[in-house]
Design an enzyme around this catalytic site. Structure first.
Site, PDB file in Angstrom:
ATOM      1  CD  GLU A  52      28.053  16.154  -9.582  1.00 23.21           C
ATOM      2  OE1 GLU A  52      27.128  15.830 -10.344  1.00 23.21           O
ATOM      3  OE2 GLU A  52      27.894  16.834  -8.565  1.00 23.21           O
TER       4      GLU A  52
ATOM      5  CB  CYS B 140      27.480  14.635 -17.422  1.00 29.82           C
ATOM      6  SG  CYS B 140      27.699  16.393 -17.106  1.00 29.82           S
TER       7      CYS B 140
HETATM    8  P1  NAP Z   1      35.936   7.240 -15.790  1.00 26.33           P
HETATM    9  O1  NAP Z   1      36.559   6.202 -16.627  1.00 26.33           O
HETATM   10  O2  NAP Z   1      35.131   6.841 -14.628  1.00 26.33           O
HETATM   11  O3  NAP Z   1      37.182   8.162 -15.285  1.00 26.33           O
HETATM   12  C1  NAP Z   1      36.954   9.296 -14.507  1.00 26.33           C
HETATM   13  C2  NAP Z   1      38.239   9.668 -13.785  1.00 26.33           C
HETATM   14  O4  NAP Z   1      38.564   8.657 -12.820  1.00 26.33           O
HETATM   15  C3  NAP Z   1      39.451   9.786 -14.682  1.00 26.33           C
HETATM   16  O5  NAP Z   1      40.235  10.870 -14.264  1.00 26.33           O
HETATM   17  C4  NAP Z   1      40.178   8.463 -14.428  1.00 26.33           C
HETATM   18  O6  NAP Z   1      41.547   8.541 -14.668  1.00 26.33           O
HETATM   19  C5  NAP Z   1      39.916   8.281 -12.957  1.00 26.33           C
HETATM   20  N1  NAP Z   1      40.089   6.932 -12.462  1.00 26.33           N
HETATM   21  C6  NAP Z   1      40.134   5.775 -13.174  1.00 26.33           C
HETATM   22  N2  NAP Z   1      40.288   4.731 -12.315  1.00 26.33           N
HETATM   23  C7  NAP Z   1      40.350   5.238 -11.073  1.00 26.33           C
HETATM   24  C8  NAP Z   1      40.498   4.658  -9.777  1.00 26.33           C
HETATM   25  N3  NAP Z   1      40.609   3.352  -9.597  1.00 26.33           N
HETATM   26  N4  NAP Z   1      40.519   5.488  -8.702  1.00 26.33           N
HETATM   27  C9  NAP Z   1      40.400   6.813  -8.856  1.00 26.33           C
HETATM   28  N5  NAP Z   1      40.247   7.422 -10.074  1.00 26.33           N
HETATM   29  C10 NAP Z   1      40.220   6.634 -11.159  1.00 26.33           C
HETATM   30  O7  NAP Z   1      35.017   8.226 -16.639  1.00 26.33           O
HETATM   31  P2  NAP Z   1      35.315   8.899 -18.043  1.00 26.33           P
HETATM   32  O8  NAP Z   1      35.290   7.843 -19.084  1.00 26.33           O
HETATM   33  O9  NAP Z   1      36.493   9.804 -17.969  1.00 26.33           O
HETATM   34  O10 NAP Z   1      34.024   9.853 -18.204  1.00 26.33           O
HETATM   35  C11 NAP Z   1      32.799   9.423 -18.722  1.00 26.33           C
HETATM   36  C12 NAP Z   1      31.772   9.284 -17.652  1.00 26.33           C
HETATM   37  O11 NAP Z   1      31.721  10.456 -16.851  1.00 26.33           O
HETATM   38  C13 NAP Z   1      30.365   9.138 -18.195  1.00 26.33           C
HETATM   39  O12 NAP Z   1      29.751   8.071 -17.526  1.00 26.33           O
HETATM   40  C14 NAP Z   1      29.668  10.444 -17.827  1.00 26.33           C
HETATM   41  O13 NAP Z   1      28.311  10.323 -17.564  1.00 26.33           O
HETATM   42  C15 NAP Z   1      30.381  10.840 -16.606  1.00 26.33           C
HETATM   43  N6  NAP Z   1      30.310  12.297 -16.403  1.00 26.33           N
HETATM   44  C16 NAP Z   1      29.509  12.775 -15.429  1.00 26.33           C
HETATM   45  C17 NAP Z   1      29.434  14.141 -15.212  1.00 26.33           C
HETATM   46  C18 NAP Z   1      28.569  14.710 -14.120  1.00 26.33           C
HETATM   47  O14 NAP Z   1      28.697  15.897 -13.837  1.00 26.33           O
HETATM   48  N7  NAP Z   1      27.705  13.943 -13.507  1.00 26.33           N
HETATM   49  C19 NAP Z   1      30.182  15.014 -15.997  1.00 26.33           C
HETATM   50  C20 NAP Z   1      30.988  14.485 -16.987  1.00 26.33           C
HETATM   51  C21 NAP Z   1      31.045  13.114 -17.193  1.00 26.33           C
HETATM   52  P3  NAP Z   1      42.190   8.139 -16.105  1.00 26.33           P
HETATM   53  O15 NAP Z   1      41.603   9.067 -17.096  1.00 26.33           O
HETATM   54  O16 NAP Z   1      43.628   8.346 -15.863  1.00 26.33           O
HETATM   55  O17 NAP Z   1      41.791   6.718 -16.330  1.00 26.33           O
END
Ligand code: NAP
Length: 517
Positions: free
Chosen positions: A256, A295
Site C-alpha cells: 500500500e 493516504c
Molecule cells: P516509509 O518511509 O516508506 O516507511 C514505512 C515503513 O517502512 C516504516 O515502518 C519504516 O520504518 C519501514 N522501513 C524503512 N526502511 C525500510 C527497509 N529498508 N525495509 C523495510 N522496511 C523499511 O513511509 P512513511 O514515511 O512512514 O509513510 C508515508 C508514506 O506512506 C506516504 O507515501 C503515504 O502515501 C504512504 N501511506 C500509504 C497508505 C496506503 O494505505 N496506501 C497508508 C498510509 C501511508 P522506520 O519508521 O523505522 O523508518
C-alpha cells in the site's frame, strides 16, 4: 529518556543503545527512543511461526473472533489515554486521533463480527464442489487454509493504530500470527496498545509480536510460508518487494503506497447545490484532517473551468475556518505534521508545486516557531495532463491542486489516470451518462471509486474513510495491493488449494459445504 520496547518471543525487550529519537510534534522536544539493535529477529520469527501459528490454528474462526472483540473493547476503554499519546507523538487533534484509534477498534470489531458468523470452522470452502470429469463422484473442491508462517506487517507513521491493527485483525482471523512493525516516529501509540492487550491477557500465546524501531535484518529471516504486508512510500515498498531473501523465498508481498487521489466535479453540478456542497465539504475535510497526512487524502481537484471561481471561494471559506495550532486546543483543526522530516519534505514539495502551479490559498507565514506546522495551501493550474509534478509527487501534507478541465468526462479520465493508479477517486455528478464514463474509465486505475450525488449528499462517508467491508489498495503507483474487503482480505493470509477426490469421502472429511446446495 523512555525507551520503547518490542514484544518478541513473549517478552518485552529493548534494543542496545539509543536508536532513533521520537519527538513531541507540537514542541519538537524528544520524548522517547527506540532501538532494535542486537535483538534476535530470526528467533523471534521462528517463535511466532511455531508457537503463535500452532495456537491460532487450534482455534476456530469464532474463537479467533472473540479475541478480536476483546482487543477492540480494550482499545475503546483506553481511548482517552491513547488520544493523549497520539496528540503528543503525532500532533493529532482529538478528532484526528479518534479517526485513527476508533478506526482500529472499529475494524477489529467488524472482523470479530464476520469471524463469529464463520463459527466452528478452521478453514474456508471456496465455492462449491465441481464435477471435473464425466463422473459425478470425482469432484474438485477449492479450500483456503491458514498459511504456516508469520505475517510481517510494516507500517507507515501516519496511522499508528488503524494502520497496524486493521492488518492484524484480518491476519489473526485467518489463523496467522503477526509481527507488527509500526513507523518508528509515532510508535508510542502502537506500543501502548500491545502493552494494554498483554496486560489484560488478551494475546493468544505467540499470536502477536511487536518491533519498535528500525526493521534491522528482519527480512533476512523470512521463510516460504511467511507473508509481508507493507504500507509506506513507494520507494521503500520497492525495496521490500525486491529484497533478496523475500524474492528467493517467493514470499507474497502486499504493498500500500503513495497515491495521488483525485476528486472530480462534473459540469452538471450547480454552484451552491447539495452535490456541490457535498464536494466542498469532503474535499476540505481531506485537506485538513490529520493535517493532510492520509493516504486517501485528495491531492488533485478537477473542476470545470466555469465552476473554478465558486469552488475556490467556498474552499477558501472552509480553510479560513480551519484553525492551525496546538492540537490540545479544542478549537484547533489542523495540528502539526508528525515529524521534522515530514515538514521538510512537505515544504520542499510545496515549493515545487509553486513552480508548476499558482498558489491560490495559504502560505507558511506565522506558523509557530516550535513543532512541525504547515499551513493548508491550495494551488491551481490549467495544464491538465501536462502538469507533471502535480500528477507524480504526493506532497503528504495539508495541500491540493485544482486542475481546471472542460467538463468532458473522457478528458477527466485522462487527467486522473495520469496519477498512475490510486487508492480512491471521488466524483460528484447527477448525470448518469457522465458518471458511467467516469466509473468505467477510472475503475481500472483505482481500488475504490466514490460517487457523490444529490441522492446521497447527506449520507456519504467521504472518500477519505476506509471501511473494513470494502477493499483498500490500488493498482500501479498505489502499490498494486489490496487489503480488507470483508472476507476477501483473508485470502492474502491463506493458501487456496484445489482438492480432487471422491465427493462422499470429501464431505465426510471436510464436513458439509453449504455452497453445495
Ligand atoms: P516509509 O518511509 O516508506 O516507511 C514505512 C515503513 O517502512 C516504516 O515502518 C519504516 O520504518 C519501514 N522501513 C524503512 N526502511 C525500510 C527497509 N529498508 N525495509 C523495510 N522496511 C523499511 O513511509 P512513511 O514515511 O512512514 O509513510 C508515508 C508514506 O506512506 C506516504 O507515501 C503515504 O502515501 C504512504 N501511506 C500509504 C497508505 C496506503 O494505505 N496506501 C497508508 C498510509 C501511508 P522506520 O519508521 O523505522 O523508518
Amino acid at each position: 529518556m523512555r525507551q520503547l520496547q518490542s514484544y518478541l518471543q513473549g517478552q518485552w525487550n529493548t534494543g542496545e543503545g539509543d536508536g532513533r529519537q521520537l519527538f513531541d510534534a507540537t514542541s519538537g522536544k524528544p520524548i522517547a527512543t527506540a532501538s532494535t539493535k542486537g535483538l534476535d529477529l530470526g528467533a523471534a520469527l521462528q517463535w511466532s511461526r511455531s508457537v503463535g501459528g500452532k495456537t491460532l490454528r487450534s482455534m476456530t474462526f469464532a474463537e479467533r473472533a472473540a479475541v478480536l472483540k476483546g482487543m477492540s473493547v480494550a482499545i475503546h476503554e483506553a481511548r482517552d489515554d491513547l488520544i493523549a499519546l497520539a496528540r503528543e507523538n503525532s500532533g493529532n487533534t482529538r478528532g484526528d486521533a479518534k479517526f485513527d484509534i476508533d478506526g482500529a477498534a472499529g475494524t477489529l470489531s467488524y472482523y470479530a463480527y464476520i469471524g463469529k458468523s464463520l463459527g466452528d470452522q478452521t478453514f474456508l470452502f471456496d465455492g462449491p464442489a465441481e464435477n471435473i470429469l464425466r463422473s459425478a463422484r470425482f469432484v474438485g473442491q477449492h479450500i483456503s487454509v491458514s498459511r504456516r508462517g508469520v505475517a510481517i506487517h510494516i507500517n507507515a507513521f501516519n496511522f499508528p493504530a488503524w494502520g497496524m491493527f486493521e492488518k492484524l485483525a484480518v491476519s489473526l482471523l485467518a489463523g496467522v500470527p503477526v509481527l507488527e512493525k509500526p513507523g518508528t516516529a509515532t510508535a508510542t501509540v502502537s506500543e501502548a496498545i500491545v502493552k494494554l492487550w498483554h496486560d489484560k491477557g488478551l494475546i493468544p500465546d505467540g499470536a502477536v509480536s511487536l518491533l519498535c524501531g528500525s526493521v534491522g535484518d528482519l527480512l533476512d529471516h523470512v521463510q516460504h510460508q511467511d507473508c509481508i504486508a507493507f504500507t509506506g512510500s513507494g520507494t521503500v515498498g520497492a525495496k521490500v518487494r525486491g529484497h533478496q531473501r523475500v524474492v528467493a523465498m517467493n514470499v507474497p508481498v502486499n504493498i500500500e503506497a503513495d497515491s495521488l487521489n483525485a476528486s472530480v466535479l462534473a459540469p452538471d453540478v450547480d454552484a451552491g447545490s447539495d452535490t456541490f456542497v457535498m464536494f466542498i465539504n469532503e474535499v476540505s475535510r481531506d485537506l485538513t484532517q490529520k493535517a493532510g497526512q492520509k493516504c486517501t487524502a485528495v491531492r488533485r481537484i478537477l473542476v470545470p473551468a466555469q465552476l473554478e471561481e465558486a469552488v475556490v471561494e467556498m474552499l477558501t471559506e472552509r480553510l479560513d475556518d480551519a484553525a492551525v495550532g496546538d492540537p490540545a486546543d479544542r478549537g484547533t483543526r489542523v495540528g502539526p505534521l508528525a515529524t521534522a522530516s515530514q515538514q521538510r519534505d512537505v515544504l520542499a514539495g510545496l515549493a515545487e508545486l509553486n513552480k508548476t502551479a499558482t498558489r491560490v490559498y495559504g502560505s507558511q507565514e506565522d506558523v509557530p516557531d516550535a513543532g512541525y506546522f504547515v499551513r493548508p495551501q491550495l494551488f491551481r493550474t490549467d495544464q491538465g495532463v501536462s502538469a507533471a509534478y502535480v500528477h507524480e509527487h504526493e506532497v503528504f501534507g495539508p495541500c491540493a491542486t485544482i486542475l481546471t478541465y472542460s467538463g468532458d468526462a473522457d478528458e477527466a479520465v485522462d487527467i486522473v489516470s495520469k496519477g498512475g493508479g490510486g487508492l480512491v477517486c471521488s466524483f460528484y455528478s447527477n448525470n448518469r451518462d457522465w458518471a458511467r464514463t467516469l466509473l468505467l474509465g477510472l475503475a481500472p486505475w483505482h481500488g475504490r471509486l466514490y460517487w457523490g450525488s444529490k441522492k446521497v449528499h447527506d449520507q456519504g462517508s467521504g472518500p477519505g474513510t476506509v471501511l473494513p467491508g470494502q477493499t483498500h489498495g490500488g493498482p500501479g503507483k498505489a502499490g498494486g495491493g489490496e487489503e480488507l474487503g470483508g472476507l476477501r482480505g483473508l485470502s492474502f493470509y491463506m493458501q487456496r488449494t484445489a482438492i480432487q477426490a471422491d465427493r462422499g469421502m470429501l464431505d465426510k472429511v471436510l464436513g458439509k459445504n453449504s455452497q453445495n446446495g
